[in-house]
Design an enzyme around this catalytic site. Sequence first.
Site, PDB file in Angstrom:
ATOM      1  N   HIS A 237     -63.996   3.792  -1.408  1.00  0.00           N
ATOM      2  CA  HIS A 237     -65.463   3.789  -1.391  1.00  0.00           C
ATOM      3  C   HIS A 237     -65.944   3.241  -0.058  1.00  0.00           C
ATOM      4  O   HIS A 237     -65.151   2.662   0.698  1.00  0.00           O
ATOM      5  CB  HIS A 237     -66.006   2.893  -2.520  1.00  0.00           C
ATOM      6  CG  HIS A 237     -65.691   1.456  -2.310  1.00  0.00           C
ATOM      7  ND1 HIS A 237     -64.478   0.903  -2.679  1.00  0.00           N
ATOM      8  CD2 HIS A 237     -66.371   0.457  -1.695  1.00  0.00           C
ATOM      9  CE1 HIS A 237     -64.446  -0.372  -2.326  1.00  0.00           C
ATOM     10  NE2 HIS A 237     -65.584  -0.673  -1.715  1.00  0.00           N
TER      11      HIS A 237
ATOM     12  N   HIS B 175     -67.510   1.748   6.699  1.00  0.00           N
ATOM     13  CA  HIS B 175     -66.050   1.880   6.720  1.00  0.00           C
ATOM     14  C   HIS B 175     -65.535   1.999   5.294  1.00  0.00           C
ATOM     15  O   HIS B 175     -66.145   1.490   4.349  1.00  0.00           O
ATOM     16  CB  HIS B 175     -65.401   0.682   7.416  1.00  0.00           C
ATOM     17  CG  HIS B 175     -65.503  -0.588   6.616  1.00  0.00           C
ATOM     18  ND1 HIS B 175     -66.664  -1.318   6.542  1.00  0.00           N
ATOM     19  CD2 HIS B 175     -64.600  -1.232   5.834  1.00  0.00           C
ATOM     20  CE1 HIS B 175     -66.472  -2.372   5.771  1.00  0.00           C
ATOM     21  NE2 HIS B 175     -65.220  -2.337   5.310  1.00  0.00           N
TER      22      HIS B 175
END
Length: 189
Positions: free
Chosen positions: A47, A129
């Site tokens: 995620h 990220h």
Amino acid sequence: MNASPCASRRLFFALWPDEALREVLAAHVCRRLPRRLGRSVPTAHLHITLLFLGNVPATRVSCIEEAGARADAPPFEIVLDRLGYWPRPRVFWVGPSHSPAALFQLVGSLRRALEPCGLTLDGRPFQAHMTLLRKVARPPARKIDITPVSWQVSDFALVESCPVEGGVRYRPLHVWPLAAAGGGGEAGR
Ligand code: 2AM
């Protein structure tokens, strides 16, 4: 709010890939990483964190859900094309070379919507990220080639991190659609 099986409520907002995208990420990114570089994040856990809330008192959870429903930004594309390593958290990640304005808009909108909830939020600038490996002692010795992965982002999620034996389990609690015209409405999932 769904009943939680977890003793504590450790929450974060995230971009949460669907199953098809997880398969693409596994094939085009995760399987290209050298073995034994670090501890792999399970494919089901991949995620991008939008906002980490940490351990939240149960009394604030409904406020957080209302904030999620109010936050808005248009749908956007994110291209995961860049690998990186952060030595302090010892994580190896994939992210976009370019983060679209709508992504920052979403994070800003969430922060503003959460103001009434009285939480202490991480003030560091947002850096998109997706953590791939944890406990990475040093960056890889050789350059790693990946196939850039395009992600058409059309929703975001409130996710709970539950301690389980040997680690954590992530559980999306709510998913809200992104809509150019704004407005909430919970997507079924
Ligand atoms: P990471 O992947 O870069 O470690 C659930 O733990 C998610 O919240 C993870 O994606 C993690 O980011 C992020 N997270 C965990 N602790 C955090 C903290 N103290 N500040 C900001 N983000 C955090």
